[in-house]
Design a protein around this motif. Structure first.
Motif, PDB file in Angstrom:
ATOM      1  N   LYS A   1      65.256  16.125  42.925  1.00  0.00           N
ATOM      2  CA  LYS A   1      63.755  16.011  42.424  1.00  0.00           C
ATOM      3  C   LYS A   1      62.917  16.196  43.193  1.00  0.00           C
ATOM      4  CE  LYS A   1      65.853  14.018  38.456  1.00  0.00           C
ATOM      5  NZ  LYS A   1      66.288  15.136  37.451  1.00  0.00           N
ATOM      6  N   LYS A   2      63.066  16.151  44.588  1.00  0.00           N
ATOM      7  CA  LYS A   2      62.076  16.355  45.503  1.00  0.00           C
ATOM      8  C   LYS A   2      61.899  17.599  46.031  1.00  0.00           C
ATOM      9  CE  LYS A   2      62.671  11.342  47.155  1.00  0.00           C
ATOM     10  NZ  LYS A   2      63.261  10.795  48.373  1.00  0.00           N
ATOM     11  N   VAL A   3      60.514  17.993  46.202  1.00  0.00           N
ATOM     12  CA  VAL A   3      60.261  19.349  46.920  1.00  0.00           C
ATOM     13  C   VAL A   3      61.084  19.700  48.003  1.00  0.00           C
ATOM     14  CG1 VAL A   3      58.565  20.632  48.073  1.00  0.00           C
ATOM     15  CG2 VAL A   3      58.041  19.494  45.924  1.00  0.00           C
ATOM     16  N   SER A   4      61.428  20.748  48.181  1.00  0.00           N
ATOM     17  CA  SER A   4      62.368  21.393  49.191  1.00  0.00           C
ATOM     18  C   SER A   4      63.847  20.918  49.236  1.00  0.00           C
ATOM     19  CB  SER A   4      62.075  20.871  50.737  1.00  0.00           C
ATOM     20  OG  SER A   4      60.556  21.306  51.038  1.00  0.00           O
TER      21      SER A   4
ATOM     22  N   PHE B   1      77.631  32.767  44.421  1.00  0.00           N
ATOM     23  CA  PHE B   1      76.562  31.197  44.189  1.00  0.00           C
ATOM     24  C   PHE B   1      75.285  31.674  43.828  1.00  0.00           C
ATOM     25  CE2 PHE B   1      80.126  30.519  47.061  1.00  0.00           C
ATOM     26  CZ  PHE B   1      80.889  29.746  46.583  1.00  0.00           C
ATOM     27  N   ILE B   2      74.649  30.435  43.108  1.00  0.00           N
ATOM     28  CA  ILE B   2      73.107  30.518  43.183  1.00  0.00           C
ATOM     29  C   ILE B   2      72.708  29.238  43.774  1.00  0.00           C
ATOM     30  CG2 ILE B   2      71.291  30.505  41.623  1.00  0.00           C
ATOM     31  CD1 ILE B   2      73.029  31.712  39.382  1.00  0.00           C
ATOM     32  N   ILE B   3      71.579  29.476  44.806  1.00  0.00           N
ATOM     33  CA  ILE B   3      70.959  28.183  45.525  1.00  0.00           C
ATOM     34  C   ILE B   3      69.693  27.941  44.645  1.00  0.00           C
ATOM     35  CG2 ILE B   3      70.130  27.393  47.594  1.00  0.00           C
ATOM     36  CD1 ILE B   3      72.052  29.219  49.032  1.00  0.00           C
ATOM     37  N   HIS B   4      69.429  26.653  43.929  1.00  0.00           N
ATOM     38  CA  HIS B   4      68.398  26.624  43.169  1.00  0.00           C
ATOM     39  C   HIS B   4      67.696  25.482  44.078  1.00  0.00           C
ATOM     40  CE1 HIS B   4      70.564  27.859  39.438  1.00  0.00           C
ATOM     41  NE2 HIS B   4      71.891  27.265  40.191  1.00  0.00           N
ATOM     42  N   CYS B   5      66.340  26.008  44.279  1.00  0.00           N
ATOM     43  CA  CYS B   5      65.235  25.074  45.191  1.00  0.00           C
ATOM     44  C   CYS B   5      64.317  24.606  44.257  1.00  0.00           C
ATOM     45  CB  CYS B   5      64.765  26.171  46.068  1.00  0.00           C
ATOM     46  SG  CYS B   5      65.865  26.923  47.029  1.00  0.00           S
ATOM     47  N   ILE B   6      64.082  23.073  44.498  1.00  0.00           N
ATOM     48  CA  ILE B   6      62.568  22.920  44.257  1.00  0.00           C
ATOM     49  C   ILE B   6      61.483  23.207  45.023  1.00  0.00           C
ATOM     50  CG2 ILE B   6      61.589  20.367  43.339  1.00  0.00           C
ATOM     51  CD1 ILE B   6      64.627  20.963  42.138  1.00  0.00           C
ATOM     52  N   CYS B   7      60.447  23.910  44.649  1.00  0.00           N
ATOM     53  CA  CYS B   7      59.576  24.688  45.099  1.00  0.00           C
ATOM     54  C   CYS B   7      58.390  23.733  44.921  1.00  0.00           C
ATOM     55  CB  CYS B   7      59.510  26.099  44.805  1.00  0.00           C
ATOM     56  SG  CYS B   7      60.590  27.146  45.611  1.00  0.00           S
TER      57      CYS B   7
END
Length: 157
Positions: free
Chosen positions: A71-74, A88-94
Motif C-alpha cells: 500500500k505504501k509508495v515505493s 514476470f511483472i514487477i508492480h510498483c506503488i509510485c
C-alpha cells in the motif's frame, strides 16, 4: 533501445542486471521482467499499466486479486507475466505528482527514484538478468520521468 547495466551487491550476493528503456511497445519486449505501476487505492491504472495487464491476461489479474498487495509508495510485488514475452511483472506503488505541494516536489522525485531502485533490487533478488523499464509514473501520475531517471541512474552506478 537504450540499455544500461546495474551492478548490485547485497552481503555476499552480487548481480548484474541489464535494464532496457524500450522505445517500442513494452508488451513486446524480450526481457525477464517488465516494471509497471500498480495503484493501491483501487484507482484505474494509467494507460501503460492497463495495457500491460490487459495484454498479460486474466491469470495476472487473478494473481493480483489473490495476493496481498503493498500500500505504501515505493513498495512493489511480483506476479507471473501471463501471455507476455517476459516471465514476470514487477508492480510498483509510485508517487503521484499531484499529492505533493510545491515545496515538496523534490520529495516526489526522490520517492520515484526510490521506487525504481527498489523494483530493480527486487529483480536482482529474484535473480533476473534483464528488465524493461518504461517511463513509469509519467502518464496519469504526472511525475517527472527524465529528472527521476537521471537521479536513480546516477545513484545506481
Amino acid at each position: 533501445m537504450e540499455t544500461v547495466t546495474l551492478d548490485w551487491k547485497r552481503g555476499k550476493h552480487s548481480k548484474s542486471l541489464n535494464i532496457s528503456f524500450p522505445g517500442c511497445s513494452i508488451t513486446d519486449v524480450d526481457a525477464d521482467a517488465v516494471i509497471t505501476v500498480f495503484t493501491s487505492s483501487g484507482d484505474k491504472p494509467g494507460v501503460l499499466s492497463e495495457s500491460i495487464i490487459k495484454r498479460a491476461g486474466n491469470s495476472v489479474l487473478d494473481e493480483i486479486h489473490r495476493s496481498e498487495n503493498p500500500k505504501k509508495v515505493s513498495e512493489n510485488f511480483v506476479t507471473k507475466a501471463g501471455s507476455l514475452k517476459c516471465k514476470f511483472i514487477i508492480h510498483c506503488i509510485c508517487p503521484k505528482w499531484a499529492n505533493y505541494d510545491e515545496g515538496s516536489k523534490s520529495e516526489c522525485l526522490k520517492d520515484l527514484c526510490n521506487t525504481v531502485k527498489r523494483a530493480l533490487f527486487t529483480a536482482c533478488e529474484k535473480n533476473l538478468g534483464s528488465v524493461a523499464l518504461p517511463p513509469i509514473g509519467s502518464g496519469k501520475l504526472s511525475t517527472q520521468w527524465q529528472t527521476s531517471r537521471s537521479n536513480w541512474q546516477e545513484t545506481s552506478n
